[in-house]
Design an enzyme around this catalytic site. Structure first.
Site, PDB file in Angstrom:
ATOM      1  N   GLU A   1      38.154  30.199  85.242  1.00 41.76           N
ATOM      2  CA  GLU A   1      37.826  29.566  86.521  1.00 41.76           C
ATOM      3  C   GLU A   1      38.345  28.135  86.596  1.00 41.76           C
ATOM      4  O   GLU A   1      38.815  27.682  87.648  1.00 41.76           O
ATOM      5  CB  GLU A   1      36.315  29.608  86.743  1.00 41.76           C
ATOM      6  CG  GLU A   1      35.807  31.019  87.025  1.00 41.76           C
ATOM      7  CD  GLU A   1      34.303  31.089  87.188  1.00 41.76           C
ATOM      8  OE1 GLU A   1      33.846  31.274  88.330  1.00 41.76           O
ATOM      9  OE2 GLU A   1      33.582  30.948  86.181  1.00 41.76           O
TER      10      GLU A   1
ATOM     11  N   GLU B   1      32.797  38.008  83.010  1.00 39.27           N
ATOM     12  CA  GLU B   1      31.342  37.832  83.047  1.00 39.27           C
ATOM     13  C   GLU B   1      30.573  39.132  83.266  1.00 39.27           C
ATOM     14  O   GLU B   1      29.437  39.275  82.801  1.00 39.27           O
ATOM     15  CB  GLU B   1      30.975  36.827  84.146  1.00 39.27           C
ATOM     16  CG  GLU B   1      31.352  35.384  83.852  1.00 39.27           C
ATOM     17  CD  GLU B   1      32.762  35.014  84.307  1.00 39.27           C
ATOM     18  OE1 GLU B   1      33.066  33.816  84.397  1.00 39.27           O
ATOM     19  OE2 GLU B   1      33.564  35.947  84.586  1.00 39.27           O
TER      20      GLU B   1
END
Length: 713
Positions: free
Chosen positions: A115, A137
């Site tokens: 990210e 995730e």
């Protein structure tokens, strides 16, 4: 700063280097993020700085968020939402600060690390084929919360975004370049930081595509601000997700919602959407269970935390495998794959060579997909010596017996093998049910005798159940843990007893499914409910795989492994001997297995066991799970299982117990201790004492704090 290094070079390029102290990897948590954003702000505010390079002093870029921080997060939902909004503001400040930012990506850039890279204006990735980038995730019950869903969406479009995030896809440098997640690759031998700096000085631009007027989300026929046109795609995605997860995984539902609703917003509002759904995910009990079980418990087990203290790592050179059948061939393959020399012995050289060929088969499949080379295959096969001579085992540090589950045969082989191996060699049995202490009676050195119970197929199943006999030494146990972690498997340590832990609890699952069939519950209901509650396969299908004949053989050796009423053994004999239905291998089990056709449940069951008109679907699922949970607790209560977390790890990796529950012991807390006790009492009254709870469990339930007996959160 302790975790982030900051410097401005002579060309006025700011280098922000992740180097988290006292950690082998860079992780994101409040301390490291605060330092990182302070460094970014310092660079943006400094008029001298022409651009920023974000890099790493470790072998990997950034491994992602600190999952233990998330697991123990104890602030309010509102505080969590504001924390995420602050993170998004900092990331947006980096994007819109007017200074070109480059991510110089080495090693792994996963989760939050990916990210941060996505928020940079340019990404350069080292071209090593072992490097990976991705939003992973979902593999631990979360989804990207630092802008990953929205930046992926605007870079890849909805279809790839949903697939990559929900499947936790890790992309190679070449795949990432093809998808546009990275802008260029740095060939081996070239300076990654120098390439990043050169881009800034030559053409650095400080604007993201999604901040340009008229930006359209790729793969959609409409622009930002409209929803029509993508609704149909998202409807199909939701349906497919539900078919896979049956609504048991809130993080999957929430990530789809974040992507869907974020697609119709500008970036800043989309990030707020992501934050709201992330908060809903983090505060769900399913996510806490998945993080605790898959990251903390399984992660610790994989690192060999069960190893007794005070023993140096055992340096293995050569391993002997007795029996070249499916299990022995698999153990030989994973051992050679780990770089060990292997002696694979069977009763004939032909059988031994056949077992060795398993490695060739598996590796040839990988070669076709480009995941290996012929040179590597040849090297691996060269490590496996196929033989029918016991003398070939003399230099082995460890010998693993993997022959048919017959005590007399195993004892004979133990004596023959111990006559040739060295005094310090460890002898292990791959038995799935026979007590190690009992088998060790055939050994002349019971202190070096241990159980190593692998699961089939060995190369795909991660769990190894290490069984300690009454005379097994701690030194032997320590060495066994070293071997299991060396071959990259996950060990749990259990004490001795018929069926140990996994085989015993697995038996209860199969028993309950067959009993329900005999009671008139339609077999399709039993199988489908099992999948609906999160089990990978139903009890009837899995019984066909292991064969009822084998289960009957095990029960004949120890009746305690069946139910207290003896009903299951009666049913199994009836099914095998009266109806001739035993296994997939025979072509006739609970399912029919037509040659070249698709398996189907045998239609005659409805005539043999007249089916109920009304059945309770919830009860069907609860019976399957409670049968396993109650027996698992009995394993803990009797000392077969040493700690509740071992039962959780073993049940998830070895039995396919639903991970969203946290495992067999966590399941009690997941349901709620009092609710579990009350439901078990109803099952016991209706279906028999096998659902009765041990007194110690009843006592724990009565004293439960916050309706939990094992874990605080």
């Amino acid at each position: 700063m302790n975790n982030i290094k900051f410097e401005i070079d002579p060309d006025n390029i700011a280098f922000i280097t992740w180097d988290v102290e006292n950690s082998p990897v860079n992780v994101m948590n409040p301390a490291t993020l605060a330092e990182f954003f302070a460094a970014v702000d310092q660079a943006v505010q400094d008029a001298r700085v022409k651009g920023i390079v974000i890099n790493s002093a470790k072998k990997d870029f950034i491994a992602g968020g600190d999952l233990k921080w998330f697991l123990n997060y104890d602030e309010s939902r509102e505080a969590c939402f504001e924390m995420l909004r602050r993170t998004h503001r900092y990331m947006r400040g980096m994007e819109k600060g007017g200074k070109p930012v480059v991510a110089a990506i080495n090693g792994l850039a996963l989760g939050g690390g990916c990210e941060i890279a996505l928020a940079c204006h340019h990404r350069i990735m080292a071209a090593d084929p072992t490097n990976r980038i991705g939003l992973v995730e979902c593999s631990v019950g979360l989804f990207p919360g630092a802008g990953g869903t929205q930046r992926f969406l605007r870079m890849l479009g909805p279809q790839k975004t949903i697939a990559y995030i929900t499947q936790s896809k890790r992309l190679t440098p070449q795949e990432a370049l093809a998808d546009g997640l990275v802008d260029e690759l740095c060939p081996p031998g070239e300076d990654l930081n120098a390439k990043a700096k050169a881009w800034i000085l030559a053409q650095g631009k400080a604007e993201q595509p999604w901040d340009k007027k008229g930006f359209v989300v790729p793969g959609t026929p409409v622009g930002v601000g409209q929803v029509s046109g993508v609704s149909e795609f998202f409807s199909v995605s939701n349906a497919m997700a539900y078919k896979t997860t049956h609504g048991n995984m809130p993080h999957i539902k929430n990530v789809l919602s974040a992507i869907y609703h974020g697609a119709s917003c500008d970036m800043d509002n989309a990030l707020d959407v992501e934050a709201r759904y992330f908060v809903n995910t983090l505060f769900s009990k399913e996510t806490r269970n998945i993080i605790r079980a898959s990251f903390v418990f399984i992660g610790d087990a994989a690192k060999g935390k069960a190893k007794p203290k005070g023993f140096e790592p055992r340096a293995y050179q050569k391993v002997g495998i007795l029996g070249a059948g499916m299990m022995g061939a698999g153990i030989a393959y994973v051992s050679a794959k780990a770089g060990l020399e292997v002696v694979l012995k069977d009763t004939s050289a032909e059988n031994a060579e056949k077992g060795k060929s398993y490695a060739q088969t598996v590796e040839s499949g990988k070669l076709k997909k480009g995941f290996t080379t012929q040179e590597k295959i040849d090297d691996l096969l060269g490590k496996i010596q196929a033989t029918d001579q016991a003398e070939a085992l003399k230099d082995c540090d460890l010998v693993i017996e993997a022959v048919f589950e017959n005590e007399h045969l195993k004892n004979t082989i133990t004596r023959e093998t111990e006559a040739v191996i060295g005094a310090q060699s460890i002898y292990a049995s791959n038995t799935s049910t026979i007590p190690i202490t009992q088998l060790a009676k055939a050994s002349g050195r019971a202190d070096k005798f241990i159980g190593l119970h692998f699961f089939s197929p060995v190369d795909k199943m991660p769990l190894v159940e290490i069984i300690v006999g009454q005379e097994t030494s701690d030194e032997t146990l320590a060495a066994a843990v070293d071997y299991v972690t060396r071959i990259q498997k996950v060990p749990i340590v259990v004490n001795d007893g018929r069926g140990f832990f996994t085989s015993r609890v697995f038996g209860k699952f199969v028993h309950e499914g067959i009993r329900m069939l005999a009671e008139g519950v339609p077999p399709a209901v039993i199988e489908n409910v099992a999948k609906k509650i999160g089990l990978p396969v139903g009890p009837l299908a899995v019984s066909d795989e292991v064969t009822l004949n084998l289960l009957l053989d095990v029960m004949s050796q120890d009746p305690a492994l069946t139910d207290q009423e003896g009903e299951f053994e009666r049913l199994a004999k009836e099914i095998v001997h009266t109806h001739g239905r035993s296994s997939r291998k025979s072509g006739k089990g609970f399912y029919d297995y037509p040659a070249g056709g698709k398996k189907a449940l045998w239609p005659e069951w409805k005539n043999i066991y007249p089916q109920q008109a009304g059945y309770d679907e919830e009860e069907v699922g609860k019976r399957l799970l409670f049968a396993m949970v109650i027996d698992a607790y009995k394993c803990l209560d009797s000392g077969v299982i040493r700690e509740p977390k071992d039962a959780d790890v073993g049940s998830i990796l070895g039995l396919g117990f639903p991970v969203y529950t946290g495992g067999v012991m966590s399941y009690i807390d997941y349901v709620g201790a009092r609710e579990f006790g009350e439901y078990a009492a109803r099952l016991a009254e209706k279906h028999g004492e096998r659902f009765g709870l041990p007194l110690s469990l009843k006592d724990k339930i009565a004293k439960a704090e916050n309706n939990r007996i094992f874990y605080k959160n």
